[in-house]
Enzyme design. Structure first.
Site, PDB file in Angstrom:
ATOM      1  N   GLY A 147       0.859  -1.087   0.153  1.00  9.10           N
ATOM      2  CA  GLY A 147       0.116  -0.078  -0.183  1.00  9.10           C
ATOM      3  C   GLY A 147       0.778   0.999   0.311  1.00  9.10           C
ATOM      4  O   GLY A 147       2.255   1.264  -0.196  1.00  9.10           O
ATOM      5  N   ARG A 148       0.292   2.212   0.664  1.00 12.54           N
ATOM      6  CA  ARG A 148       1.667   3.343   0.550  1.00 12.54           C
ATOM      7  C   ARG A 148       2.285   3.374   1.312  1.00 12.54           C
ATOM      8  O   ARG A 148       3.839   3.803   0.804  1.00 12.54           O
ATOM      9  CB  ARG A 148       0.020   4.591   1.103  1.00 12.54           C
ATOM     10  N   THR A 160       6.639  -2.944  10.713  1.00 12.75           N
ATOM     11  CA  THR A 160       5.838  -1.489  11.221  1.00 12.75           C
ATOM     12  C   THR A 160       4.283  -1.671  11.470  1.00 12.75           C
ATOM     13  O   THR A 160       4.071   0.045  11.361  1.00 12.75           O
ATOM     14  CB  THR A 160       6.690  -0.342  10.789  1.00 12.75           C
ATOM     15  N   SER A 161       3.742  -2.101  11.480  1.00 15.92           N
ATOM     16  CA  SER A 161       2.429  -2.064  11.269  1.00 15.92           C
ATOM     17  C   SER A 161       0.965  -2.584  12.074  1.00 15.92           C
ATOM     18  O   SER A 161       1.497  -2.056  12.776  1.00 15.92           O
ATOM     19  CB  SER A 161       2.382  -3.858   9.428  1.00 15.92           C
ATOM     20  N   ARG A 162       1.341  -4.478  12.054  1.00 16.77           N
ATOM     21  CA  ARG A 162       1.028  -4.623  13.524  1.00 16.77           C
ATOM     22  C   ARG A 162       1.335  -6.111  13.749  1.00 16.77           C
ATOM     23  O   ARG A 162       1.386  -6.862  13.407  1.00 16.77           O
ATOM     24  CB  ARG A 162      -0.570  -4.943  13.434  1.00 16.77           C
ATOM     25  N   GLU A 174       0.507  -5.760  22.337  1.00 19.79           N
ATOM     26  CA  GLU A 174       0.747  -4.638  22.914  1.00 19.79           C
ATOM     27  C   GLU A 174      -0.135  -4.492  23.799  1.00 19.79           C
ATOM     28  O   GLU A 174      -1.790  -4.014  24.083  1.00 19.79           O
ATOM     29  CB  GLU A 174       0.370  -3.398  22.095  1.00 19.79           C
ATOM     30  N   HIS A 218       5.832   1.405  19.126  1.00 17.72           N
ATOM     31  CA  HIS A 218       5.237   1.684  18.466  1.00 17.72           C
ATOM     32  C   HIS A 218       4.876   3.309  17.948  1.00 17.72           C
ATOM     33  O   HIS A 218       3.810   3.751  18.654  1.00 17.72           O
ATOM     34  CB  HIS A 218       3.253   0.949  19.501  1.00 17.72           C
ATOM     35  N   GLY A 275       5.529   4.231  15.359  1.00 15.28           N
ATOM     36  CA  GLY A 275       5.800   4.707  13.303  1.00 15.28           C
ATOM     37  C   GLY A 275       5.414   5.988  13.416  1.00 15.28           C
ATOM     38  O   GLY A 275       6.130   6.687  11.810  1.00 15.28           O
TER      39      GLY A 275
HETATM   40  C1  GLV Z   1      -0.923   3.718  13.408  1.00 13.69           C
HETATM   41  O1  GLV Z   1      -0.270   2.040  13.854  1.00 13.69           O
HETATM   42  C2  GLV Z   1      -1.747   3.633  13.028  1.00 13.69           C
HETATM   43  O2  GLV Z   1      -2.618   2.671  12.493  1.00 13.69           O
HETATM   44  O3  GLV Z   1      -2.137   4.510  12.148  1.00 13.69           O
END
Ligand code: GLV
Length: 320
Positions: free
Chosen positions: A154-155, A234-236, A265, A283, A285
């Site tokens: 994705g982005r 860095t996602s979930r 988390e 967390h 990001g």
């Molecule tokens: C952070 O984890 C977000 O989803 O913006």
């Protein structure tokens, strides 16, 4: 009309809402709001600005009968039961785009820090263990010519690929659809997930969490990684079977891993804390002044639009 905000966010967003003459109420304690408080304050709210730390399940949604919009200050929205919110005619919005650069910056920071063992080096210096230059001190991995596998194009995945490309890497990616922009900007090639896991030297995960991605990276898939691999998420957290990842890190079956997110988390698997070949971030990001301020403003604009019967800017559900 009342807008309830579950945590202090950028003043600019609050200002925007007040200028529109909404009655704004903010939960002031610097901790995730307890469910009972959320219900108490959300009961008469026309809109709620929420964070990913709040779980909007059926039970909670039933207790916010007046709410027309939940504006999540995050790009991910796995904390909200979207199907049920839609049924209850609540618009749900997220904050895409505005955090893309910050989050992909962080993915690259983790890739570099893992590859070059930055945190091990830092700990060595701070604990007085640096005794001078050594030819084999903390040898890491050079990025040039390495294969970087982007899972979820994705982005944020796309921007991470663009950044990685600047380090003269080769890009492969796994995604449902072809991403022509990524391909054009990086020469990246779409491959099946198993191929990506087998071939990549660096792997960066950028998937949303949903039923289809929960534990997508499971024991079997983790077993495909190279011994020299660096894995960054860095996602979930729930996208990886964390228990299994800890096992392979303990056994040094991969070189290193960088985590910004965790399965439970903010509880961190105690196994992770003992390992030197991991980097653990809290967390962060999207944690830049630029992104967090833009995220809050976008959430406020979404609220303002919906309460004035206009279209939300970044809805994630369709009410009709
Ligand atoms: C952070 O984890 C977000 O989803 O913006």
């Amino acid at each position: 009309m009342k807008v309830f905000v579950t945590r202090e966010i950028s003043e600019k967003a609050i200002h925007l809402l007040k200028k529109e003459k909404f009655r704004v109420s903010v939960y002031k304690k610097d901790k995730p709001i307890p469910k009972s408080e959320l219900i108490k304050n959300g009961r008469d709210a026309d809109a709620i600005i929420a964070l990913l730390t709040e779980k909007f399940d059926k039970e909670l949604i039933d207790k916010i009968p007046k709410c027309r919009i939940i504006a999540n200050v995050a790009v991910g929205y796995n904390n909200i039961d979207i199907e049920y919110a839609t049924k209850k005619k609540i618009v749900v919005t997220n904050t895409p785009d505005v955090l893309t650069e910050s989050t992909s910056d962080l993915a690259l920071a983790l890739i570099l820090a893992c590859s070059r063992r930055l945190m091990e080096g830092e700990r060595m210096v701070r604990t007085g263990k640096f005794k001078g230059w050594k030819p084999k001190l903390l040898l890491g991995i050079e990025l040039k010519n390495k294969v970087v596998g982007i899972i979820g194009a994705g982005r944020i995945g796309t921007e991470t690929a663009v950044r990685a490309k600047a380090f003269k890497t080769k890009i492969v990616y796994f995604s449902r659809n072809r991403n022509y922009e990524l391909e054009k900007k990086t020469g990246g090639v779409k491959v099946p997930l198993e191929t990506l896991l087998k071939k990549s030297d660096i792997i960066s995960i950028h998937l949303p969490l949903n039923k289809g991605t929960y534990h997508l990276i499971d024991r079997k898939r983790l077993s495909l990684l190279k011994r020299s691999a660096v894995l960054v998420n860095t996602s979930r957290g729930e996208v990886i079977d964390e228990k299994e990842l800890v096992k392979i890190l303990k056994q040094k079956k991969i070189f290193s891993a960088g985590f910004d997110v965790y399965e439970n988390e903010p509880t961190i698997n105690p196994g992770l804390l003992k390992l030197d070949n991991v980097i653990l971030l809290p967390h962060i990001g999207s944690a830049t002044e630029e992104a967090r301020s833009a995220m809050a403003i976008l959430a406020a604009k979404n609220v303002s639009n919906v309460l004035k019967d206009k279209k939300a800017l970044t809805p994630v559900n369709k009410l009709r």
